[in-house]
Design an enzyme around this catalytic site. Structure first.
Site, PDB file in Angstrom:
ATOM      1  N   PHE A 110      65.794 -99.448 -64.367  1.00  0.00           N
ATOM      2  CA  PHE A 110      65.219 -98.812 -65.853  1.00  0.00           C
ATOM      3  C   PHE A 110      65.619 -97.555 -66.278  1.00  0.00           C
ATOM      4  O   PHE A 110      65.505 -97.177 -67.670  1.00  0.00           O
ATOM      5  CB  PHE A 110      63.745 -98.567 -65.476  1.00  0.00           C
ATOM      6  CG  PHE A 110      63.346 -97.489 -64.819  1.00  0.00           C
ATOM      7  CD1 PHE A 110      63.067 -96.395 -65.340  1.00  0.00           C
ATOM      8  CD2 PHE A 110      63.320 -97.504 -63.406  1.00  0.00           C
ATOM      9  CE1 PHE A 110      62.755 -95.163 -64.787  1.00  0.00           C
ATOM     10  CE2 PHE A 110      63.208 -96.451 -62.679  1.00  0.00           C
ATOM     11  CZ  PHE A 110      62.940 -95.004 -63.055  1.00  0.00           C
ATOM     12  N   ARG A 168      61.138-103.020 -66.866  1.00  0.00           N
ATOM     13  CA  ARG A 168      60.263-101.914 -67.418  1.00  0.00           C
ATOM     14  C   ARG A 168      60.630-101.789 -68.893  1.00  0.00           C
ATOM     15  O   ARG A 168      59.755-101.254 -69.670  1.00  0.00           O
ATOM     16  CB  ARG A 168      60.496-100.676 -66.631  1.00  0.00           C
ATOM     17  CG  ARG A 168      59.806-100.951 -65.266  1.00  0.00           C
ATOM     18  CD  ARG A 168      59.887 -99.561 -64.317  1.00  0.00           C
ATOM     19  NE  ARG A 168      59.473 -99.915 -63.104  1.00  0.00           N
ATOM     20  CZ  ARG A 168      59.519 -98.986 -62.104  1.00  0.00           C
ATOM     21  NH1 ARG A 168      60.225 -97.740 -62.592  1.00  0.00           N
ATOM     22  NH2 ARG A 168      59.363 -99.290 -60.796  1.00  0.00           N
ATOM     23  N   CYS A 174      69.789 -90.719 -61.154  1.00  0.00           N
ATOM     24  CA  CYS A 174      70.439 -90.984 -59.947  1.00  0.00           C
ATOM     25  C   CYS A 174      71.376 -89.691 -59.502  1.00  0.00           C
ATOM     26  O   CYS A 174      71.674 -89.267 -58.569  1.00  0.00           O
ATOM     27  CB  CYS A 174      71.122 -92.235 -59.499  1.00  0.00           C
ATOM     28  SG  CYS A 174      72.649 -92.399 -60.748  1.00  0.00           S
ATOM     29  N   GLU A 213      64.356 -89.532 -51.648  1.00  0.00           N
ATOM     30  CA  GLU A 213      64.231 -89.546 -53.061  1.00  0.00           C
ATOM     31  C   GLU A 213      62.901 -89.374 -53.836  1.00  0.00           C
ATOM     32  O   GLU A 213      62.117 -90.311 -53.823  1.00  0.00           O
ATOM     33  CB  GLU A 213      65.255 -90.865 -53.632  1.00  0.00           C
ATOM     34  CG  GLU A 213      65.583 -90.387 -55.078  1.00  0.00           C
ATOM     35  CD  GLU A 213      66.503 -91.757 -55.453  1.00  0.00           C
ATOM     36  OE1 GLU A 213      67.292 -91.261 -56.627  1.00  0.00           O
ATOM     37  OE2 GLU A 213      66.441 -92.890 -55.297  1.00  0.00           O
TER      38      GLU A 213
END
Length: 498
Positions: free
Chosen positions: A149, A177, A281, A383
């Site tokens: 997403f 999403r 990320c 994370e």
């Protein structure tokens, strides 16, 4: 209400499963669309379309394939503002960030324009007596991408552009999403001249993912998402004989040496840590100042910057960042902040109470900043994927080097220093896949390659760059000899180039 189906065989088709997912507008918290969730049969229909269309596309010369991508780039440029607004309204990132999302995808499409050169094989004349050897790269056939997403334009283009340029047909399963932009990209590819069936978009959840992994006609799959899912997809794809490149989570560190330009460093940390609400990320989520003096100087400058971040609706071009993608994502990040407090970290800036006037139902959260985080804490090991930055104080350079090197994740890392020797040593020794030197988000340019180490990446080949050509093609090597009229008789030992 807008209904989003699938893009199969060159047209949008309505789903038949009867199952849908809500697509929110994060800045208001309202449901703005519903997206169909595919069945195994719908995935199979996309594969059949791709399988039928691919042979002719694969036989099309590379220059003609590239012309389609060139036209696609023109169309993306034409519709850039509309694409960015659609992306911002579905994801929540700001308009400037949405345009950056699109641009980084476009750069990989531009790289794929070099496919006529990149797919060239090798040739050796006279490898043996009257023997020539040459190799060629050929497309795999039907391949697939499962994308996240947080980059609904960039990562789909990272996947489908090289694959299609190499002559493959592509099945894209984007995040449910924010599916609007991937669907629009498929329409633009068709408008650019791509034959129907070469790019199909199948929206769905785990049922669609498993159908991709189990389908015998899909020869390769690429994935970006969380590490547990990346490992699951990698293992299941391998079990069915597919190639797989699966990229997972991250815990990107920024090492701050005592000689670093502190103003530059704080600018970098604020942008890389809180941009896109931390839903990247490659976001910096751990700052590692070396030495107490460095740490105290860092916190002195960092705290007011985090306190004064401008959070706003996605359509506000002056906002530093917007809302998180869903209420579940917001609650997950808040929960991590609670965990950090209970674990004993010092919450130097608490953004949990932020409310956006006029957008009280949006999924907003202010920036949070932890100090005195230790490597045994969950907020360090896991994370968070939100606007939370943790400061881990290192006593010396060696301790700072060990932190990212020993962490389970190995996506990206950065070091801030004026010392060339320290930077060179760090780049050579750190056990992480992508390194920035005074660069906070070291995403390589499109003609290199993107990929993390350890639990951040599963598979031997990375995304985009030369690795993408290797991943989406198979090499065939031909050894040829034309009879000269001389008969040598049967030979029973293994052939050698005598």
């Amino acid at each position: 209400m807008r209904l989003i189906g699938h893009f199969i065989g060159g047209r949008e088709v309505k789903g038949t499963s009867g199952r849908t997912a809500d697509v929110f507008e994060p800045m208001t918290g309202m449901v703005q669309a519903k997206v169909d969730l595919a069945t195994k049969a719908e995935l199979r229909a996309a594969v059949e379309n791709a399988k039928a269309a691919q042979p002719e596309w694969g036989a099309t010369n590379p220059q003609r394939r590239v012309r389609v991508l060139m036209k696609f780039l023109e169309l993306v440029a034409r519709d850039n503002d509309a694409l960015a607004e659609l992306l911002a309204r579905e994801h929540g990132k700001t308009l400037p960030d949405a345009k950056g999302d699109i641009l980084r995808g476009v750069e990989v499409v531009e790289f794929a324009l070099g496919i006529p050169q990149l797919m060239k094989g090798e040739y050796t004349e006279g490898a043996g007596p009257g023997i020539d050897i040459y190799s060629m790269r050929q497309p795999l056939g039907v391949v697939a991408g499962i994308t996240p997403f947080n980059f609904p334009a960039m990562i789909p283009m990272w996947k489908f552009a090289p694959a299609i340029a190499c002559g493959n047909a592509f099945i894209l399963k984007p995040s449910e999403r924010d599916p609007g932009v991937p669907m629009r990209l498929a329409e633009l590819m068709l408008e650019a001249g791509l034959p129907p069936g070469i790019l199909n978009v199948v929206n769905g959840d785990k049922e669609a993912v498993d159908a991709i992994l189990d389908d015998p006609d899909i020869r390769a799959v690429g994935f970006v998402g969380s590490s547990p899912i990346a490992q699951y997809i990698y293992e299941r794809a391998a079990a069915t004989g597919k190639r797989a490149q699966c990229f997972g989570g991250a815990k990107n560190h920024a090492i701050i040496m005592p000689d670093a330009d502190m103003d530059q460093t704080v600018d970098a940390l604020v942008g890389a840590g809180y941009g896109a609400a931390g839903e990247r990320c490659m976001a910096v989520s751990v700052a590692v100042p070396v030495g107490k003096t460095t740490a105290d100087r860092l916190m002195e400058k960092l705290i007011p910057r985090v306190e004064n971040l401008k959070i706003g609706p996605s359509i506000d071009p002056t906002a530093d960042f917007g809302p998180l993608v869903t209420k579940e994502a917001l609650n997950r990040v808040r929960n991590y902040v609670e965990i950090g407090i209970k674990e004993g970290a010092k919450l130097a800036v608490d953004g949990r109470g932020f409310k956006m006037q006029g957008y009280e139902n949006g999924f907003y959260m202010g920036g949070c900043l932890f100090d005195n985080v230790t490597k045994d804490m969950r907020i360090y090991k896991e994370e968070i994927f939100g606007p939370v930055l943790s400061v881990v104080r290192a006593h010396d350079y060696d301790e700072a080097l060990r932190l990212p090197s020993e962490h389970d994740y190995g996506n990206g890392v950065a070091i801030f220093t004026r010392d060339g020797d320290a930077a060179r040593d760090f780049a050579a020794r750190v056990n992480v896949g992508m390194v920035g030197i005074n660069v906070p988000i070291p995403v390589p340019v499109a003609y290199y390659t993107f990929g993390g180490w350890k639990r951040s990446g599963f598979g031997d080949l990375n995304q985009y760059g030369p690795d993408s050509v290797r991943f989406y093609t198979k090499t065939k090597t031909v050894t040829s000899r034309w009879p000269s009229g001389v008969k040598e008789g049967a030979e029973f030992s293994i052939p050698t180039m005598k």
